[in-house]
Write a protein that holds these residues in place. Structure first.
Motif, PDB file in Angstrom:
ATOM      1  N   ASN A 134      -2.682   0.641  -4.344  1.00 34.67           N
ATOM      2  CA  ASN A 134      -3.395  -0.328  -3.519  1.00 34.67           C
ATOM      3  C   ASN A 134      -3.852   0.263  -2.190  1.00 34.67           C
ATOM      4  O   ASN A 134      -4.516  -0.414  -1.405  1.00 34.67           O
ATOM      5  N   ALA A 135      -3.493   1.525  -1.924  1.00 36.65           N
ATOM      6  CA  ALA A 135      -3.766   2.136  -0.622  1.00 36.65           C
ATOM      7  C   ALA A 135      -5.229   2.537  -0.502  1.00 36.65           C
ATOM      8  O   ALA A 135      -5.912   2.780  -1.494  1.00 36.65           O
ATOM      9  N   ASP A 162       0.818  -1.208   0.000  1.00 35.62           N
ATOM     10  CA  ASP A 162       0.000   0.000   0.000  1.00 35.62           C
ATOM     11  C   ASP A 162       0.852   1.259   0.000  1.00 35.62           C
ATOM     12  O   ASP A 162       0.350   2.357   0.174  1.00 35.62           O
TER      13      ASP A 162
END
Length: 613
Positions: free
Chosen positions: A154-155, A29
Motif C-alpha cells: 500500500n506504500a 503502508d
C-alpha cells in the motif's frame, strides 16, 4: 530455449503484534516485524500465482524495500505459510502457521533507507509450480532491540518504486501430444506403420529435441512390452521399421503413447493412451479395360475386390503427367462399374492414367505408405478399331458472317454414336445419330467454338459396340470473323458487334505478397490463375445479312443480359472462348438512329494453359 519473465507488485500483506493481539493492521503502508520480548511482530505477504502450473522456474526473486535507516547487523528470515489467511481479518490471535522447511535468511549490516532486500525464492515457486499449496510468506527477524520495517503493497513514495515485487523467469514444458496416428482404434494394413504425433511448445520453443514411445498389448503401461527410450530427433514421427519392434500380426491390436522433449530438456506429459489394429488389405483388380487400350471415348471401368467387402469406390482419370482430369468422387456403393463421362478422353493415342480406389468395411487410417483405401492402377490409350466402318463424304461449310462451321457426312447405317474431332481433339464425344440426322444416311453437326482466322482439321468417327472407326475422312476449313460475336446457339442468339475498340484485357490472379519479418526478399503466394477477362465495346448496325434490324439485335443483347451467370461463346480476332458477361449496356447514338453503342465486361470460363501451382 525461450523463457518468460514476469514481475508482479500487487501483493496482499499485513502484520500482527503480540502485545496487540486483537488488532488488525491490513492497509498499513508498512510491514513491521521484531523479536522484542513480549512485543514480537510478524509480517505476512502473498502474491497470486503469476505462472501456469507445471512450468520450470529458472529464477524467482522477492524484493523488499527498507523503510528507515538502520544500524547494526540484522537477519531477516522468510518462512512459508502453511494455512490460508485473509489480511483484513488477521490478528495475532488467529495468525496462520508456518514451516521452517526451506526457509530463506538474509543478513545485512547498517543499511540506509530504501535499501532493497532480495530473497531468492526459486525453490518456493518451483514447489508451487509442481502443485504445492501456496499461502505466501512470513517475515521474522532476530533483532530484539527495535522494530524493523519494509514498505508494504500500500506504500507510495514519489519517484521511487518501493512496493514488494516478485520477479520470476520461467519456461514451460511442451504440451502433451494429442494428435497421434494411427490412433482411435482405427486400422492399418502395415505390421510396422509409421507413428506420427505432434510437438507444441506454447512458450515458443519450436524445436523438438527428443521423444519416447511406449507400446503394449494392453492399455496398462506399468511394464510396457516395447519402449524406445529417449530418441534424439527433431521430427515428431517414428518409423517402426527402424526399431526392434516385432511387428503386428493380422488382426492384432496394440496400444501406444508418446512424450516429447524440447530443446531446453523439458519433457511433456505422456499423451493419452490410444490403439490401432492391423488388418491386411483385400486384393483389387481392374477387369475392364482388360488391356492398356480403349476403343471409345466413354469406356466402362469394371473392377473386382477379393478378400474383403466393398463399401465405397472412386474412379480417377489422369493425364500422362499425373494431373487429375476427372474424378467420380467417393461414392458409397457396392457397384463395381463406372462409365467415364464424355469430354474426359479428348485425344487419340494419348496415354492416360486410371486409378480405382475401394474402401472396405474396416475403419482404416491413412499413414505414410499406407492409404485408407485399396488402390489399383493402369495406363491406357484411346485407339481406333479397323473393323468399324467409317463415315463418308465429310464436308465443312462456313456459315458466314457467323464464325461457325457446319459439318455434313454420310454413313450407310446409323452407328451407336458419332465422335467429332477438331484438330485431333474431341469436341463432341457422344453425338447420338438421331440428334445429327438430316434424312436417310445424311448427318450434320455445327461447331460454334472454332477459333476464327485459323485453319482447322475436322474428322467424324463412328462408334459401334464400343469400338471407334479408323480411316475416317478429314476436311480443312478456316472460319472468318468480322467484329465481335456473342453467341448462345441453344437460344438461337447471334450478336455481331462492329467498329470494335481494343478494349481492356487481363488474366486474373488470386495472389498476395508477404514480407517476412527479418527477411530480405518478399514472397508472392498465388492461389489461383484465371483466363482472359476485361471489357469490350462497339456498335450494332443494320447490314445486308440475316442478323435482323438494329432493334432485333438489341433485343438479342437484352436476352443475353437477362440471364446472368449463363455461359456464352465469345469470338473475335483468332480467339473463341466460353465466357460469362456482365455490365451490358446498349446506348443510342444521338446522331444515328440505325446504330447503337454496345459495351460489356467478360470473364473467360477456361484457362488457356495448364498452371503448375
Amino acid at each position: 530455449m525461450s523463457s518468460t519473465p514476469v514481475k508482479v507488485s500487487n501483493g496482499t500483506d499485513t502484520y500482527v503484534a503480540q502485545n496487540h493481539s486483537s488488532t488488525k493492521y491490513a492497509g498499513s503502508d508498512m510491514l513491521e516485524f521484531t523479536n522484542i520480548s513480549g512485543k514480537v511482530r510478524y509480517a505476512y505477504l502473498s502474491f497470486a500465482r503469476p505462472f501456469p502450473k507445471g512450468v520450470t522456474i529458472l529464477s524467482a526473486k522477492l524484493r523488499m524495500t527498507q523503510r528507515f535507516d538502520e544500524v547494526g547487523s540484522t537477519t531477516v528470515t522468510l518462512k512459508k505459510v502453511t494455512q490460508a489467511w485473509t489480511s483484513t481479518k488477521m490478528t495475532w490471535n488467529n495468525k496462520p502457521a508456518v514451516t521452517t522447511t526451506d526457509s530463506k535468511a538474509l543478513t545485512k549490516s547498517t543499511q540506509p533507507k530504501y535499501t532493497v532486500w532480495e530473497f531468492d525464492v526459486t525453490s518456493h515457486m518451483q514447489a508451487v509450480s509442481d502443485g504445492a499449496a501456496w499461502y505466501g510468506w512470513r517475515f521474522e527477524t532476530n533483532n530484539s532491540t527495535y522494530y524493523r520495517q519494509f514498505f508494504s503493497a500500500n506504500a507510495s513514495v514519489s519517484g521511487r518504486s518501493v512496493k514488494p515485487t516478485l520477479e520470476i523467469v520461467y519456461i514451460e514444458k511442451p504440451s502433451k501430444p494429442t494428435r497421434l496416428s494411427p490412433a482411435g482404434g482405427r486400422v492399418t494394413a502395415l505390421s510396422k506403420p509409421i507413428l506420427r504425433f505432434d510437438f507444441t511448445d506454447s512458450q515458443g520453443s519450436t524445436t523438438m529435441q527428443a521423444y519416447q514411445v511406449q507400446m503394449n498389448s494392453t492399455d496398462t503401461f506399468t511394464s510396457p512390452s516395447f519402449d524406445t527410450g529417449t530418441v534424439l530427433a527433431d521430427v515428431p514421427q517414428l518409423d517402426l521399421n527402424d526399431t526392434a519392434f516385432a511387428g503386428l500380426a493380422d488382426g492384432a491390436t496394440i496400444y501406444w503413447r508418446v512424450r516429447v522433449q524440447d530443446d531446453s530438456g523439458l519433457w511433456s506429459s505422456w499423451s493419452d493412451i490410444t490403439s490401432f489394429t492391423r488388418r491386411v488389405k483385400p486384393t483389387l483388380t481392374i477387369l475392364n479395360p482388360p488391356a492398356n487400350e480403349v476403343d471409345e471415348p466413354t469406356p466402362p471401368i469394371i473392377w473386382s475386390l477379393t478378400g474383403g467387402t466393398q463399401t465405397a469406390w472412386q474412379v480417377i482419370v489422369k493425364d500422362s503427367a499425373g494431373n487429375w482430369l476427372h474424378s467420380s468422387g467417393k461414392t458409397t456403393s457396392t457397384d463395381v462399374d463406372y462409365t467415364i463421362p464424355a469430354g474426359v478422353l479428348k485425344w487419340y493415342n494419348l496415354s492416360y492414367g486410371l486409378e480405382v480406389r475401394v474402401w472396405d468395411t474396416y475403419n482404416r487410417e491413412s499413414t505414410p505408405g499406407d492409404t485408407s483405401w485399396i488402390a489399383a492402377a493402369k495406363t491406357f490409350t484411346y485407339a481406333y478399331d479397323p473393323t468399324t466402318d467409317p463415315v463418308t463424304s465429310l464436308a465443312a461449310t462456313l456459315q458466314f458472317p457467323k464464325p461457325i462451321v457446319k459439318l455434313t457426312w454420310n454413313r450407310s447405317t446409323a452407328p451407336d454414336s458419332f465422335v467429332i474431332r477438331r484438330d485431333s481433339e474431341i469436341i463432341k464425344a457422344v453425338l447420338e445419330p438421331v440428334d445429327a440426322l438430316v434424312s436417310g444416311t445424311s448427318y450434320t453437326f455445327t461447331d460454334y467454338t472454332a477459333s476464327p482466322g485459323q485453319t482447322h482439321v475436322y474428322r467424324v468417327d463412328a462408334v459401334v459396340n464400343g469400338k471407334t472407326s479408323s480411316g475416317s475422312p478429314s476436311v480443312s476449313v478456316k472460319p472468318e470473323s468480322v467484329g465481335i460475336w456473342l453467341m448462345d446457339p441453344d437460344e438461337d442468339v447471334y450478336v455481331q458487334i462492329l467498329d470494335v475498340d481494343e478494349g481492356s484485357w487481363s488474366m486474373g490472379e488470386e495472389a498476395a505478397v508477404f514480407s517476412p519479418v527479418g527477411g530480405t526478399k518478399s514472397v508472392r503466394v498465388t492461389q489461383a490463375l484465371r483466363g482472359f477477362e476485361g471489357s469490350l465495346s462497339g456498335r450494332i448496325m443494320e447490314l445486308p445479312s440475316s442478323l435482323g434490324t438494329v432493334q432485333e439485335q438489341e433485343d438479342d443483347i437484352w436476352k443475353l443480359k437477362s440471364r446472368p451467370g449463363r455461359t456464352y461463346t465469345l469470338a473475335l480476332s483468332d480467339i473463341s472462348m466460353k465466357v460469362v458477361i456482365g455490365n451490358v449496356v446498349v446506348a443510342p447514338l444521338p446522331t444515328r438512329e440505325t446504330i447503337k453503342k454496345v459495351s460489356f465486361d467478360f470473364w473467360a470460363q477456361e484457362v488457356p494453359f495448364q498452371a503448375e501451382m
